[in-house]
Design a protein around this motif. Structure first.
Motif, PDB file in Angstrom:
ATOM      1  N   SER A  47     -16.411  32.428 -23.031  1.00  0.00           N
ATOM      2  CA  SER A  47     -15.992  33.814 -23.210  1.00  0.00           C
ATOM      3  C   SER A  47     -16.006  34.568 -21.887  1.00  0.00           C
ATOM      4  O   SER A  47     -15.068  35.291 -21.555  1.00  0.00           O
ATOM      5  N   VAL A  48     -17.073  34.380 -21.125  1.00  0.00           N
ATOM      6  CA  VAL A  48     -17.184  35.047 -19.817  1.00  0.00           C
ATOM      7  C   VAL A  48     -16.095  34.550 -18.867  1.00  0.00           C
ATOM      8  O   VAL A  48     -15.464  35.336 -18.147  1.00  0.00           O
ATOM      9  N   ARG A  49     -15.845  33.242 -18.878  1.00  0.00           N
ATOM     10  CA  ARG A  49     -14.830  32.677 -17.989  1.00  0.00           C
ATOM     11  C   ARG A  49     -13.434  33.196 -18.331  1.00  0.00           C
ATOM     12  O   ARG A  49     -12.639  33.509 -17.451  1.00  0.00           O
ATOM     13  N   LEU A  50     -13.148  33.317 -19.617  1.00  0.00           N
ATOM     14  CA  LEU A  50     -11.821  33.738 -20.056  1.00  0.00           C
ATOM     15  C   LEU A  50     -11.595  35.238 -19.923  1.00  0.00           C
ATOM     16  O   LEU A  50     -10.492  35.685 -19.607  1.00  0.00           O
ATOM     17  N   THR A  51     -12.639  36.015 -20.182  1.00  0.00           N
ATOM     18  CA  THR A  51     -12.479  37.471 -20.192  1.00  0.00           C
ATOM     19  C   THR A  51     -12.972  38.148 -18.922  1.00  0.00           C
ATOM     20  O   THR A  51     -12.470  39.203 -18.541  1.00  0.00           O
ATOM     21  N   GLY A  52     -13.995  37.557 -18.296  1.00  0.00           N
ATOM     22  CA  GLY A  52     -14.616  38.222 -17.152  1.00  0.00           C
ATOM     23  C   GLY A  52     -15.678  39.212 -17.570  1.00  0.00           C
ATOM     24  O   GLY A  52     -16.246  39.913 -16.738  1.00  0.00           O
ATOM     25  N   PHE A  53     -15.978  39.257 -18.879  1.00  0.00           N
ATOM     26  CA  PHE A  53     -16.930  40.226 -19.409  1.00  0.00           C
ATOM     27  C   PHE A  53     -18.092  39.539 -20.118  1.00  0.00           C
ATOM     28  O   PHE A  53     -17.911  38.533 -20.797  1.00  0.00           O
ATOM     29  N   GLU A  54     -19.277  40.138 -19.994  1.00  0.00           N
ATOM     30  CA  GLU A  54     -20.466  39.615 -20.652  1.00  0.00           C
ATOM     31  C   GLU A  54     -20.533  40.075 -22.108  1.00  0.00           C
ATOM     32  O   GLU A  54     -19.780  40.951 -22.539  1.00  0.00           O
ATOM     33  N   ASN A  55     -21.468  39.502 -22.856  1.00  0.00           N
ATOM     34  CA  ASN A  55     -21.667  39.832 -24.258  1.00  0.00           C
ATOM     35  C   ASN A  55     -21.886  41.331 -24.452  1.00  0.00           C
ATOM     36  O   ASN A  55     -22.575  41.984 -23.659  1.00  0.00           O
ATOM     37  N   ASN A  56     -21.286  41.885 -25.506  1.00  0.00           N
ATOM     38  CA  ASN A  56     -21.334  43.316 -25.848  1.00  0.00           C
ATOM     39  C   ASN A  56     -20.559  44.193 -24.874  1.00  0.00           C
ATOM     40  O   ASN A  56     -20.586  45.422 -25.004  1.00  0.00           O
ATOM     41  N   VAL A  64     -17.292  42.936 -23.893  1.00  0.00           N
ATOM     42  CA  VAL A  64     -15.941  42.366 -23.914  1.00  0.00           C
ATOM     43  C   VAL A  64     -14.907  43.434 -24.289  1.00  0.00           C
ATOM     44  O   VAL A  64     -15.038  44.125 -25.296  1.00  0.00           O
ATOM     45  N   SER A  65     -13.886  43.536 -23.442  1.00  0.00           N
ATOM     46  CA  SER A  65     -12.771  44.447 -23.689  1.00  0.00           C
ATOM     47  C   SER A  65     -11.491  43.635 -23.823  1.00  0.00           C
ATOM     48  O   SER A  65     -11.276  42.696 -23.051  1.00  0.00           O
ATOM     49  N   PRO A  66     -10.629  43.987 -24.771  1.00  0.00           N
ATOM     50  CA  PRO A  66      -9.351  43.286 -24.890  1.00  0.00           C
ATOM     51  C   PRO A  66      -8.375  43.684 -23.793  1.00  0.00           C
ATOM     52  O   PRO A  66      -7.328  43.047 -23.616  1.00  0.00           O
ATOM     53  N   ILE A  67      -8.731  44.737 -23.068  1.00  0.00           N
ATOM     54  CA  ILE A  67      -7.904  45.219 -21.955  1.00  0.00           C
ATOM     55  C   ILE A  67      -8.580  44.835 -20.646  1.00  0.00           C
ATOM     56  O   ILE A  67      -9.758  45.096 -20.451  1.00  0.00           O
ATOM     57  N   GLY A  68      -7.824  44.183 -19.755  1.00  0.00           N
ATOM     58  CA  GLY A  68      -8.375  43.806 -18.460  1.00  0.00           C
ATOM     59  C   GLY A  68      -9.035  42.454 -18.431  1.00  0.00           C
ATOM     60  O   GLY A  68      -9.785  42.142 -17.495  1.00  0.00           O
ATOM     61  N   MET A  69      -8.777  41.612 -19.442  1.00  0.00           N
ATOM     62  CA  MET A  69      -9.359  40.279 -19.453  1.00  0.00           C
ATOM     63  C   MET A  69      -8.824  39.447 -18.288  1.00  0.00           C
ATOM     64  O   MET A  69      -7.695  39.647 -17.833  1.00  0.00           O
ATOM     65  N   THR A  70      -9.634  38.525 -17.788  1.00  0.00           N
ATOM     66  CA  THR A  70      -9.223  37.664 -16.675  1.00  0.00           C
ATOM     67  C   THR A  70      -7.958  36.898 -17.028  1.00  0.00           C
ATOM     68  O   THR A  70      -7.032  36.778 -16.214  1.00  0.00           O
ATOM     69  N   PHE A  71      -7.920  36.363 -18.240  1.00  0.00           N
ATOM     70  CA  PHE A  71      -6.730  35.678 -18.733  1.00  0.00           C
ATOM     71  C   PHE A  71      -6.162  36.472 -19.907  1.00  0.00           C
ATOM     72  O   PHE A  71      -6.915  37.052 -20.691  1.00  0.00           O
ATOM     73  N   GLN A  72      -4.851  36.504 -20.014  1.00  0.00           N
ATOM     74  CA  GLN A  72      -4.206  37.300 -21.058  1.00  0.00           C
ATOM     75  C   GLN A  72      -4.233  36.559 -22.400  1.00  0.00           C
ATOM     76  O   GLN A  72      -3.233  36.015 -22.865  1.00  0.00           O
ATOM     77  N   ILE A  73      -5.388  36.573 -23.003  1.00  0.00           N
ATOM     78  CA  ILE A  73      -5.571  35.928 -24.299  1.00  0.00           C
ATOM     79  C   ILE A  73      -4.850  36.758 -25.367  1.00  0.00           C
ATOM     80  O   ILE A  73      -4.984  37.983 -25.394  1.00  0.00           O
ATOM     81  N   TYR A  84      -8.012  33.160 -29.133  1.00  0.00           N
ATOM     82  CA  TYR A  84      -7.531  34.481 -29.545  1.00  0.00           C
ATOM     83  C   TYR A  84      -8.672  35.489 -29.394  1.00  0.00           C
ATOM     84  O   TYR A  84      -9.827  35.171 -29.676  1.00  0.00           O
ATOM     85  N   CYS A  85      -8.310  36.672 -28.946  1.00  0.00           N
ATOM     86  CA  CYS A  85      -9.265  37.779 -28.883  1.00  0.00           C
ATOM     87  C   CYS A  85      -9.097  38.566 -30.180  1.00  0.00           C
ATOM     88  O   CYS A  85      -8.061  39.190 -30.406  1.00  0.00           O
ATOM     89  N   VAL A  86     -10.095  38.495 -31.040  1.00  0.00           N
ATOM     90  CA  VAL A  86     -10.019  39.122 -32.357  1.00  0.00           C
ATOM     91  C   VAL A  86     -10.844  40.412 -32.359  1.00  0.00           C
ATOM     92  O   VAL A  86     -12.018  40.402 -31.969  1.00  0.00           O
ATOM     93  N   ILE A  87     -10.218  41.491 -32.798  1.00  0.00           N
ATOM     94  CA  ILE A  87     -10.892  42.792 -32.826  1.00  0.00           C
ATOM     95  C   ILE A  87     -11.184  43.173 -34.271  1.00  0.00           C
ATOM     96  O   ILE A  87     -10.278  43.246 -35.106  1.00  0.00           O
ATOM     97  N   ILE A  88     -12.451  43.401 -34.570  1.00  0.00           N
ATOM     98  CA  ILE A  88     -12.866  43.771 -35.916  1.00  0.00           C
ATOM     99  C   ILE A  88     -13.849  44.936 -35.857  1.00  0.00           C
ATOM    100  O   ILE A  88     -14.425  45.247 -34.816  1.00  0.00           O
ATOM    101  N   GLN A  89     -14.053  45.568 -36.997  1.00  0.00           N
ATOM    102  CA  GLN A  89     -15.058  46.621 -37.108  1.00  0.00           C
ATOM    103  C   GLN A  89     -16.450  46.003 -37.179  1.00  0.00           C
ATOM    104  O   GLN A  89     -16.621  44.893 -37.691  1.00  0.00           O
TER     105      GLN A  89
END
Length: 229
Positions: A163-172, A174-183, A121-126
């Protein structure tokens, strides 16, 4: 109190006054209208490829015209939260958020196909918030009406490589929009209570940030909402 301490106190007082001002629903509504009008649909020609990937996904979701991208300084993450908020012209530090990929290490499968019982799950927090993994487990378990035993759940932050494999994004970045896989996405309920209702996220690259109206994001992504703190 020396002059430096006095300046810090004055700044803190100013920040508190601004936060109180933004908490007014009338002011918040005007801010949101201003935010959407300032969102420019100009192509990000000089942006790195991961950021263009996020922009393309925003277009697909129909939210590009209300998305704001920011190119920040390379030492941005060395700054305190208040300085970051000033840089992005964020209403407060409470509006600064991050996306974290959580993994159920006891899942009986590796799939993300079923949002109600996903391995990840991609969890978004403050940034000012925290995640109670027990509450995260309880929430995800209710998605299947508690048909799955508690012993089959154990959520933890996934490692960088996954995380990089699933999202395509590096640390800091990561975007919930445009991830490699639709987590599947879980948004902290505290974010839905922000006034004005906008939030700031990673935009695919460590030096880029994305800001969006909260409710438009919720509608576009069909994300889950959960009390995680």
């Amino acid at each position: 109190m020396n002059s430096n301490d006095n300046t810090k106190e004055q700044l803190k007082d100013l920040i508190n006054q601004v936060s109180i001002l933004y908490s007014s629903k009338n002011i918040a509504a005007h801010y949101l209208d201003y935010f959407k009008r300032k969102a420019k649909v100009t192509k990000l020609v000089d942006a790195p490829e991961p950021v263009k990937k996020v922009e393309k996904a925003c277009i697909s979701l129909g939210i590009r015209n209300i998305s704001r991208f920011y190119h920040v300084e390379s030492d941005y993450y060395n700054w305190d939260l208040q300085r970051r908020a000033f840089r992005l012209i964020s209403p407060s530090i409470n509006h600064l958020c991050k996306s974290v990929i959580f993994e159920n290490t006891r899942s009986s499968h590796d799939s993300i196909d079923d949002p109600l019982n996903s391995k990840y799950y991609c969890v978004i927090i403050q940034y000012v918030g925290s995640i109670n993994t027990q509450r995260l487990m309880n929430f995800v378990r209710t998605l299947k009406i508690k048909q799955i035993s508690k012993k089959n759940y154990n959520f933890r932050v996934t490692d960088r490589e996954k995380s990089v494999r699933l999202t395509g994004f590096e640390n800091n970045g990561v975007s919930p929009i445009g991830m490699t896989f639709q987590i599947p996405i879980i948004l902290s309920s505290a974010i839905t209570e922000l006034q004005p209702p906008v939030f700031y996220l990673g935009a695919g690259h460590v030096d880029w940030k994305l800001a969006l109206p909260v409710h438009d994001f919720m509608l576009a992504t069909n994300c889950f909402i959960a009390n995680l703190s």
